[in-house]
Design a protein around this motif. Sequence first.
Motif, PDB file in Angstrom:
ATOM      1  N   GLY A 256       0.779  -1.232   0.000  1.00 18.53           N
ATOM      2  CA  GLY A 256       0.000   0.000   0.000  1.00 18.53           C
ATOM      3  C   GLY A 256       0.808   1.278   0.000  1.00 18.53           C
ATOM      4  O   GLY A 256       0.225   2.373   0.053  1.00 18.53           O
ATOM      5  N   PHE A 257       2.135   1.187  -0.062  1.00 16.98           N
ATOM      6  CA  PHE A 257       2.972   2.381  -0.143  1.00 16.98           C
ATOM      7  C   PHE A 257       4.272   2.000  -0.842  1.00 16.98           C
ATOM      8  O   PHE A 257       4.549   0.820  -1.066  1.00 16.98           O
ATOM      9  CB  PHE A 257       3.237   2.978   1.247  1.00 16.98           C
ATOM     10  N   THR A 258       5.070   3.011  -1.184  1.00 19.62           N
ATOM     11  CA  THR A 258       6.316   2.776  -1.922  1.00 19.62           C
ATOM     12  C   THR A 258       7.398   2.376  -0.938  1.00 19.62           C
ATOM     13  O   THR A 258       8.109   3.213  -0.383  1.00 19.62           O
ATOM     14  CB  THR A 258       6.713   4.021  -2.718  1.00 19.62           C
ATOM     15  N   PHE A 259       7.493   1.087  -0.749  1.00 22.33           N
ATOM     16  CA  PHE A 259       8.340   0.497   0.290  1.00 22.33           C
ATOM     17  C   PHE A 259       9.778   1.011   0.226  1.00 22.33           C
ATOM     18  O   PHE A 259      10.366   1.354   1.258  1.00 22.33           O
ATOM     19  CB  PHE A 259       8.300  -1.021   0.112  1.00 22.33           C
ATOM     20  N   LYS A 260      10.344   1.086  -0.954  1.00 21.55           N
ATOM     21  CA  LYS A 260      11.777   1.391  -1.087  1.00 21.55           C
ATOM     22  C   LYS A 260      12.098   2.816  -0.650  1.00 21.55           C
ATOM     23  O   LYS A 260      13.269   3.142  -0.434  1.00 21.55           O
ATOM     24  CB  LYS A 260      12.234   1.149  -2.517  1.00 21.55           C
ATOM     25  N   ASN A 261      11.101   3.662  -0.509  1.00 17.56           N
ATOM     26  CA  ASN A 261      11.322   5.053  -0.116  1.00 17.56           C
ATOM     27  C   ASN A 261      11.266   5.280   1.393  1.00 17.56           C
ATOM     28  O   ASN A 261      11.379   6.419   1.848  1.00 17.56           O
ATOM     29  CB  ASN A 261      10.299   5.963  -0.787  1.00 17.56           C
ATOM     30  N   PHE A 262      11.039   4.223   2.135  1.00 17.58           N
ATOM     31  CA  PHE A 262      10.866   4.328   3.578  1.00 17.58           C
ATOM     32  C   PHE A 262      12.001   3.649   4.325  1.00 17.58           C
ATOM     33  O   PHE A 262      12.416   2.537   3.972  1.00 17.58           O
ATOM     34  CB  PHE A 262       9.543   3.679   4.010  1.00 17.58           C
ATOM     35  N   ALA A 263      12.492   4.329   5.370  1.00 16.84           N
ATOM     36  CA  ALA A 263      13.349   3.646   6.335  1.00 16.84           C
ATOM     37  C   ALA A 263      12.481   2.652   7.112  1.00 16.84           C
ATOM     38  O   ALA A 263      11.278   2.882   7.313  1.00 16.84           O
ATOM     39  CB  ALA A 263      13.970   4.650   7.290  1.00 16.84           C
ATOM     40  N   LEU A 264      13.094   1.568   7.530  1.00 14.94           N
ATOM     41  CA  LEU A 264      12.343   0.532   8.227  1.00 14.94           C
ATOM     42  C   LEU A 264      12.940   0.283   9.599  1.00 14.94           C
ATOM     43  O   LEU A 264      14.168   0.254   9.758  1.00 14.94           O
ATOM     44  CB  LEU A 264      12.343  -0.754   7.417  1.00 14.94           C
ATOM     45  N   ASN A 265      12.084   0.089  10.564  1.00  7.73           N
ATOM     46  CA  ASN A 265      12.507  -0.046  11.949  1.00  7.73           C
ATOM     47  C   ASN A 265      11.755  -1.182  12.633  1.00  7.73           C
ATOM     48  O   ASN A 265      10.608  -1.466  12.287  1.00  7.73           O
ATOM     49  CB  ASN A 265      12.215   1.242  12.713  1.00  7.73           C
ATOM     50  N   TRP A 266      12.417  -1.773  13.592  1.00  8.91           N
ATOM     51  CA  TRP A 266      11.761  -2.699  14.512  1.00  8.91           C
ATOM     52  C   TRP A 266      11.802  -2.068  15.906  1.00  8.91           C
ATOM     53  O   TRP A 266      12.865  -1.658  16.379  1.00  8.91           O
ATOM     54  CB  TRP A 266      12.456  -4.053  14.541  1.00  8.91           C
ATOM     55  N   TYR A 267      10.637  -2.009  16.523  1.00  7.56           N
ATOM     56  CA  TYR A 267      10.503  -1.570  17.896  1.00  7.56           C
ATOM     57  C   TYR A 267      10.015  -2.752  18.728  1.00  7.56           C
ATOM     58  O   TYR A 267       9.493  -3.727  18.199  1.00  7.56           O
ATOM     59  CB  TYR A 267       9.463  -0.444  18.006  1.00  7.56           C
ATOM     60  N   ARG A 268      10.145  -2.600  20.033  1.00  2.00           N
ATOM     61  CA  ARG A 268       9.553  -3.593  20.922  1.00  2.00           C
ATOM     62  C   ARG A 268       9.031  -2.902  22.174  1.00  2.00           C
ATOM     63  O   ARG A 268       9.509  -1.843  22.563  1.00  2.00           O
ATOM     64  CB  ARG A 268      10.553  -4.688  21.301  1.00  2.00           C
ATOM     65  N   GLN A 269       8.039  -3.546  22.777  1.00  2.00           N
ATOM     66  CA  GLN A 269       7.471  -3.029  24.010  1.00  2.00           C
ATOM     67  C   GLN A 269       7.196  -4.183  24.944  1.00  2.00           C
ATOM     68  O   GLN A 269       6.397  -5.073  24.638  1.00  2.00           O
ATOM     69  CB  GLN A 269       6.191  -2.244  23.736  1.00  2.00           C
ATOM     70  N   ALA A 270       7.877  -4.145  26.076  1.00  2.00           N
ATOM     71  CA  ALA A 270       7.677  -5.147  27.119  1.00  2.00           C
ATOM     72  C   ALA A 270       6.606  -4.647  28.084  1.00  2.00           C
ATOM     73  O   ALA A 270       6.371  -3.435  28.190  1.00  2.00           O
ATOM     74  CB  ALA A 270       8.989  -5.395  27.846  1.00  2.00           C
ATOM     75  N   PRO A 271       5.961  -5.546  28.803  1.00  2.00           N
ATOM     76  CA  PRO A 271       4.928  -5.138  29.750  1.00  2.00           C
ATOM     77  C   PRO A 271       5.450  -4.121  30.756  1.00  2.00           C
ATOM     78  O   PRO A 271       6.512  -4.307  31.362  1.00  2.00           O
ATOM     79  CB  PRO A 271       4.550  -6.450  30.446  1.00  2.00           C
TER      80      PRO A 271
ATOM     81  N   TYR B 266       6.886  -7.150  19.394  1.00  2.00           N
ATOM     82  CA  TYR B 266       7.757  -6.528  18.403  1.00  2.00           C
ATOM     83  C   TYR B 266       6.918  -5.923  17.287  1.00  2.00           C
ATOM     84  O   TYR B 266       6.038  -6.591  16.729  1.00  2.00           O
ATOM     85  CB  TYR B 266       8.737  -7.550  17.854  1.00  2.00           C
ATOM     86  N   TYR B 267       7.215  -4.663  16.976  1.00  2.00           N
ATOM     87  CA  TYR B 267       6.456  -3.918  15.984  1.00  2.00           C
ATOM     88  C   TYR B 267       7.338  -3.511  14.815  1.00  2.00           C
ATOM     89  O   TYR B 267       8.457  -3.018  15.008  1.00  2.00           O
ATOM     90  CB  TYR B 267       5.872  -2.646  16.588  1.00  2.00           C
ATOM     91  N   CYS B 268       6.812  -3.651  13.641  1.00  2.00           N
ATOM     92  CA  CYS B 268       7.449  -3.170  12.433  1.00  2.00           C
ATOM     93  C   CYS B 268       6.984  -1.733  12.181  1.00  2.00           C
ATOM     94  O   CYS B 268       5.802  -1.407  12.388  1.00  2.00           O
ATOM     95  CB  CYS B 268       7.028  -4.078  11.280  1.00  2.00           C
ATOM     96  N   ASN B 269       7.903  -0.886  11.748  1.00  2.00           N
ATOM     97  CA  ASN B 269       7.591   0.530  11.500  1.00  2.00           C
ATOM     98  C   ASN B 269       8.238   0.962  10.196  1.00  2.00           C
ATOM     99  O   ASN B 269       9.401   0.631   9.942  1.00  2.00           O
ATOM    100  CB  ASN B 269       8.112   1.364  12.666  1.00  2.00           C
ATOM    101  N   ALA B 270       7.491   1.690   9.396  1.00  2.00           N
ATOM    102  CA  ALA B 270       8.029   2.280   8.167  1.00  2.00           C
ATOM    103  C   ALA B 270       7.907   3.790   8.288  1.00  2.00           C
ATOM    104  O   ALA B 270       6.832   4.302   8.634  1.00  2.00           O
ATOM    105  CB  ALA B 270       7.262   1.779   6.955  1.00  2.00           C
ATOM    106  N   ALA B 271       8.991   4.497   8.014  1.00  2.00           N
ATOM    107  CA  ALA B 271       9.001   5.940   8.237  1.00  2.00           C
ATOM    108  C   ALA B 271       9.645   6.692   7.086  1.00  2.00           C
ATOM    109  O   ALA B 271      10.682   6.278   6.559  1.00  2.00           O
ATOM    110  CB  ALA B 271       9.746   6.245   9.526  1.00  2.00           C
ATOM    111  N   SER B 272       9.014   7.810   6.720  1.00  2.00           N
ATOM    112  CA  SER B 272       9.607   8.746   5.773  1.00  2.00           C
ATOM    113  C   SER B 272       9.537  10.122   6.419  1.00  2.00           C
ATOM    114  O   SER B 272       9.158  10.252   7.583  1.00  2.00           O
ATOM    115  CB  SER B 272       8.844   8.718   4.449  1.00  2.00           C
ATOM    116  N   LEU B 273       9.883  11.141   5.659  1.00  2.00           N
ATOM    117  CA  LEU B 273       9.824  12.498   6.209  1.00  2.00           C
ATOM    118  C   LEU B 273       8.387  12.907   6.522  1.00  2.00           C
ATOM    119  O   LEU B 273       8.154  13.742   7.385  1.00  2.00           O
ATOM    120  CB  LEU B 273      10.433  13.481   5.217  1.00  2.00           C
TER     121      LEU B 273
END
Length: 116
Positions: free
Chosen positions: A26-41, A94-101
């Motif tokens: 649903g978006f232009t994947f190659k234009n986004f930085a990609l991150n993994w986050y995590r959240q513990a209880p 663990y969460y996947c995140n895609a970020a651009s400007l």
Amino acid sequence: QVQLVESGGGLVQPGGSLRLSCAASGFTFKNFALNWYRQAPGKERELVASASTAGVSTNYADSVKGRFTISRDNAKNTVYLQMSDLKPDDTAVYYCNAASLWYQYWGQGTQVTVSS
């Protein structure tokens, strides 16, 4: 419709390995930085690993350096997190995140539990 769908989580013993995947659409994947986050209880969400748009540049939290590897396949619109030598402290969602400007997208998360 933008989607980030994580998979690969589960229960693993200390010292074990898992590979998380995040399939994007649903978006232009190659234009986004990609991150993994995590959240513990009871803890705040923390950035675990990042990959630049071409995947050439990667960064890691100190707590996972040498154990986790982020990679991306722009042809498959997928980002991975290879996790090895897992410890109980790695237990989190663990969460996947895609970020651009201008935009930022999140997946729904996948549970990783490290326990004997």
